[in-house]
Design a protein around this motif. Structure first.
Motif, PDB file in Angstrom:
ATOM      1  N   LEU A  42       0.827  -1.214   0.000  1.00 17.21           N
ATOM      2  CA  LEU A  42       0.000   0.000   0.000  1.00 17.21           C
ATOM      3  C   LEU A  42       0.862   1.267   0.000  1.00 17.21           C
ATOM      4  O   LEU A  42       0.552   2.231  -0.709  1.00 17.21           O
ATOM      5  CB  LEU A  42      -0.935  -0.009   1.217  1.00 17.21           C
ATOM      6  N   VAL A  43       1.931   1.237   0.781  1.00 19.26           N
ATOM      7  CA  VAL A  43       2.834   2.404   0.827  1.00 19.26           C
ATOM      8  C   VAL A  43       3.458   2.653  -0.548  1.00 19.26           C
ATOM      9  O   VAL A  43       3.489   3.787  -1.044  1.00 19.26           O
ATOM     10  CB  VAL A  43       3.939   2.206   1.898  1.00 19.26           C
ATOM     11  N   LEU A  44       3.922   1.576  -1.200  1.00 17.68           N
ATOM     12  CA  LEU A  44       4.587   1.719  -2.503  1.00 17.68           C
ATOM     13  C   LEU A  44       3.623   2.123  -3.615  1.00 17.68           C
ATOM     14  O   LEU A  44       4.010   2.806  -4.564  1.00 17.68           O
ATOM     15  CB  LEU A  44       5.300   0.416  -2.877  1.00 17.68           C
ATOM     16  N   VAL A  45       2.356   1.709  -3.496  1.00 16.99           N
ATOM     17  CA  VAL A  45       1.372   2.116  -4.504  1.00 16.99           C
ATOM     18  C   VAL A  45       1.013   3.590  -4.347  1.00 16.99           C
ATOM     19  O   VAL A  45       1.030   4.355  -5.324  1.00 16.99           O
ATOM     20  CB  VAL A  45       0.092   1.254  -4.431  1.00 16.99           C
ATOM     21  N   PHE A  46       0.703   3.993  -3.113  1.00 10.73           N
ATOM     22  CA  PHE A  46       0.100   5.311  -2.920  1.00 10.73           C
ATOM     23  C   PHE A  46       1.099   6.449  -2.685  1.00 10.73           C
ATOM     24  O   PHE A  46       0.944   7.521  -3.267  1.00 10.73           O
ATOM     25  CB  PHE A  46      -0.916   5.267  -1.768  1.00 10.73           C
ATOM     26  N   VAL A  47       2.108   6.244  -1.857  1.00 10.05           N
ATOM     27  CA  VAL A  47       2.970   7.372  -1.463  1.00 10.05           C
ATOM     28  C   VAL A  47       3.745   7.963  -2.648  1.00 10.05           C
ATOM     29  O   VAL A  47       3.568   9.144  -2.974  1.00 10.05           O
ATOM     30  CB  VAL A  47       3.906   6.986  -0.292  1.00 10.05           C
ATOM     31  N   PRO A  48       4.592   7.166  -3.339  1.00 16.08           N
ATOM     32  CA  PRO A  48       5.345   7.789  -4.440  1.00 16.08           C
ATOM     33  C   PRO A  48       4.462   8.238  -5.592  1.00 16.08           C
ATOM     34  O   PRO A  48       4.712   9.282  -6.211  1.00 16.08           O
ATOM     35  CB  PRO A  48       6.322   6.689  -4.880  1.00 16.08           C
ATOM     36  N   ASN A  49       3.412   7.452  -5.903  1.00 19.28           N
ATOM     37  CA  ASN A  49       2.584   7.773  -7.068  1.00 19.28           C
ATOM     38  C   ASN A  49       1.688   8.989  -6.845  1.00 19.28           C
ATOM     39  O   ASN A  49       1.500   9.803  -7.756  1.00 19.28           O
ATOM     40  CB  ASN A  49       1.747   6.564  -7.481  1.00 19.28           C
ATOM     41  N   LEU A  50       1.148   9.157  -5.645  1.00 19.73           N
ATOM     42  CA  LEU A  50       0.355  10.356  -5.354  1.00 19.73           C
ATOM     43  C   LEU A  50       1.258  11.594  -5.314  1.00 19.73           C
ATOM     44  O   LEU A  50       0.865  12.669  -5.786  1.00 19.73           O
ATOM     45  CB  LEU A  50      -0.403  10.196  -4.034  1.00 19.73           C
ATOM     46  N   PHE A  51       2.472  11.416  -4.776  1.00 21.92           N
ATOM     47  CA  PHE A  51       3.420  12.538  -4.747  1.00 21.92           C
ATOM     48  C   PHE A  51       3.810  12.956  -6.172  1.00 21.92           C
ATOM     49  O   PHE A  51       3.732  14.138  -6.532  1.00 21.92           O
ATOM     50  CB  PHE A  51       4.674  12.147  -3.949  1.00 21.92           C
ATOM     51  N   LEU A  52       4.203  11.969  -6.994  1.00 20.10           N
ATOM     52  CA  LEU A  52       4.608  12.271  -8.372  1.00 20.10           C
ATOM     53  C   LEU A  52       3.434  12.790  -9.199  1.00 20.10           C
ATOM     54  O   LEU A  52       3.590  13.699 -10.021  1.00 20.10           O
ATOM     55  CB  LEU A  52       5.205  11.021  -9.029  1.00 20.10           C
ATOM     56  N   GLY A  53       2.251  12.219  -8.949  1.00 20.70           N
ATOM     57  CA  GLY A  53       1.049  12.693  -9.641  1.00 20.70           C
ATOM     58  C   GLY A  53       0.757  14.146  -9.294  1.00 20.70           C
ATOM     59  O   GLY A  53       0.418  14.959 -10.171  1.00 20.70           O
ATOM     60  N   GLY A  54       0.914  14.496  -8.008  1.00 24.12           N
ATOM     61  CA  GLY A  54       0.714  15.878  -7.567  1.00 24.12           C
ATOM     62  C   GLY A  54       1.715  16.828  -8.194  1.00 24.12           C
ATOM     63  O   GLY A  54       1.361  17.938  -8.628  1.00 24.12           O
ATOM     64  N   MET A  55       2.979  16.378  -8.287  1.00 23.64           N
ATOM     65  CA  MET A  55       4.015  17.202  -8.923  1.00 23.64           C
ATOM     66  C   MET A  55       3.696  17.421 -10.409  1.00 23.64           C
ATOM     67  O   MET A  55       3.917  18.502 -10.952  1.00 23.64           O
ATOM     68  CB  MET A  55       5.385  16.529  -8.789  1.00 23.64           C
ATOM     69  N   MET A  56       3.155  16.378 -11.033  1.00 25.06           N
ATOM     70  CA  MET A  56       2.789  16.500 -12.451  1.00 25.06           C
ATOM     71  C   MET A  56       1.637  17.481 -12.644  1.00 25.06           C
ATOM     72  O   MET A  56       1.602  18.219 -13.625  1.00 25.06           O
ATOM     73  CB  MET A  56       2.425  15.131 -13.030  1.00 25.06           C
TER      74      MET A  56
END
Length: 399
Positions: free
Chosen positions: A150-164
């Motif tokens: 769950l951490v690997l799915v949500f944390v980096p991807n939501l962060f990178l998605g937000g940056m995008m």
């Protein structure tokens, strides 16, 4: 008996719903892969290559229902399968590490041959590499596997998605930067009219374009959590059809529906840009992968659906051979050293061809399994993994 014999999982030991899910994954992967067999979609937005309402409809259908859902589903199955493999090896009194090391190395070898001599879009190399990373977690408790997933799915991807999202606000044309029209037309010319070695050089370039050092991080955060989630489910044994586990599977189905479907549709009800496309794939893809897996487990409990879905199990039991079969057939159809149809096929024609070839695969898999225990590439994989010849013929089975 002093001479121990480690045989592949057979018969009643197999989990029927897992074979069906595996067959479904091979079908879904084929829909996503098909356009790149006959067009340079690696370098171009598909909407720039094909025009017409029907082609656009097919593009949207595959994008919503298949894109990023099925290679993540197969990643889930890989993690699931590794735990079963470990449990079986230990139950037979074998050392797990030599077996799994050989298993992953042989998969890496098959992946290299596939990527460099058949088709650049190979996923087996990546599965072998991420499978090696999964070995760091194979002793972990189920809850640890779930938390990491769950951490690997949500944390980096939501962060990178937000940056995008922030980047898109300043540059709405950001996604166009990823495409290269010059490279698209160059590769199209080579695949359509080139000889085997000329195409092989192009294949290697295309493979590296996707699998370079920069993309390793993205591949790991996309695939590793699904490996971990599959390992979690395997350890919990929720997919083995026991009545007491069905409520948990239903809860998992509902969670994946609530997360997966809205994220998969995100570019369609908001705006289609680099940020929404990224979240659609990295959150929506894994979400719908779990939705598909849990749906199969639940539907297989109903007699009518069990009858309808069971043919997928024939393909699923020969999943490696069927995956490679798709690449071999399609490259011979489209590449210059085959029929040379590259660049001459409409998207909707490819969609129909996908269904036709897959139906043929169901029939061939059924006929093959009447005489043999597993597929030709599965046989090579198992023989090299166990470092002893495994008999492929059904008549060789002994109690």
């Amino acid at each position: 008996m002093s001479n121990k014999h480690l045989s592949p999982v057979m018969g009643a030991e197999r989990i029927h719903s897992i074979d069906v899910i595996r067959g479904l994954a091979i079908f879904g992967i084929f829909f996503v892969n098909m356009p790149s067999f006959f067009a340079p979609v690696l370098y171009l937005n598909p909407q720039d290559w094909w025009s017409g309402e029907l082609n656009q409809w097919i593009q949207s259908t595959v994008d919503i229902f298949a894109q990023a859902s099925f290679y993540t589903l197969f990643s889930f199955l890989f993690g699931f399968g590794m735990i079963l493999f470990k449990e079986r090896a230990i139950a037979k009194g074998y050392s797990f590490y030599p077996l799994i090391t050989r298993r992953l190395f042989v998969l890496l070898l098959i992946g290299c041959l596939h990527a460099f001599f058949v088709w650049h879009g190979d996923i087996l190399i990546t599965y072998a590499v991420v499978g090696a990373i999964l070995l760091l977690f194979h002793k972990a408790k189920p809850i640890t596997l779930l938390i990491w997933a769950l951490v690997l799915v949500f944390v980096p991807n939501l962060f990178l998605g937000g940056m995008m999202f922030l980047a898109v606000m300043f540059d709405p044309e950001l996604s166009a930067v990823m495409y290269n029209e010059q490279l698209a037309h160059k590769s199209a010319e080579i695949y359509a009219a080139g000889g085997f070695w000329e195409i092989t050089i192009q294949r290697i370039q295309d493979w590296y374009y996707v699998n370079n050092v920069v993309s390793i991080f993205a591949l790991v955060i996309t695939l590793l959590p699904m490996f971990l989630l599959g390992a979690f489910i395997a350890k919990k044994k929720w997919f083995e059809g026991r009545d007491e586990d069905i409520k948990k599977v239903k809860i998992l189905w509902l969670i994946s529906l609530v997360i997966g479907v809205p994220m998969k549709l995100l570019p369609y009800y908001t705006a289609k840009n680099a940020a929404t496309d990224y979240l659609q794939d990295t959150i929506g893809g894994p979400g719908t992968a779990v939705l598909y897996a849990t749906s199969v487990v639940l539907l297989m409990r109903l007699p009518i659906w069990k009858k309808l879905l069971s043919p997928l199990a024939f393909v699923g039991r020969l999943s490696l051979s069927n995956y490679l079969f798709q690449s071999i057939v399609c490259t011979l159809l489209f590449y210059g050293y085959g029929l040379g149809l590259y660049g001459k096929v409409e998207l909707y024609t490819g969609f129909i061809l996908t269904i036709v070839i897959f139906i043929v695969q169901i029939g061939l898999s059924y006929l093959w399994l009447k005489k043999f225990r597993f597929g030709p590439f599965e046989w090579i994989w198992r023989t090299l993994t166990y470092a002893q010849k495994v008999d492929i013929r059904k008549k060789a089975i002994r109690e």
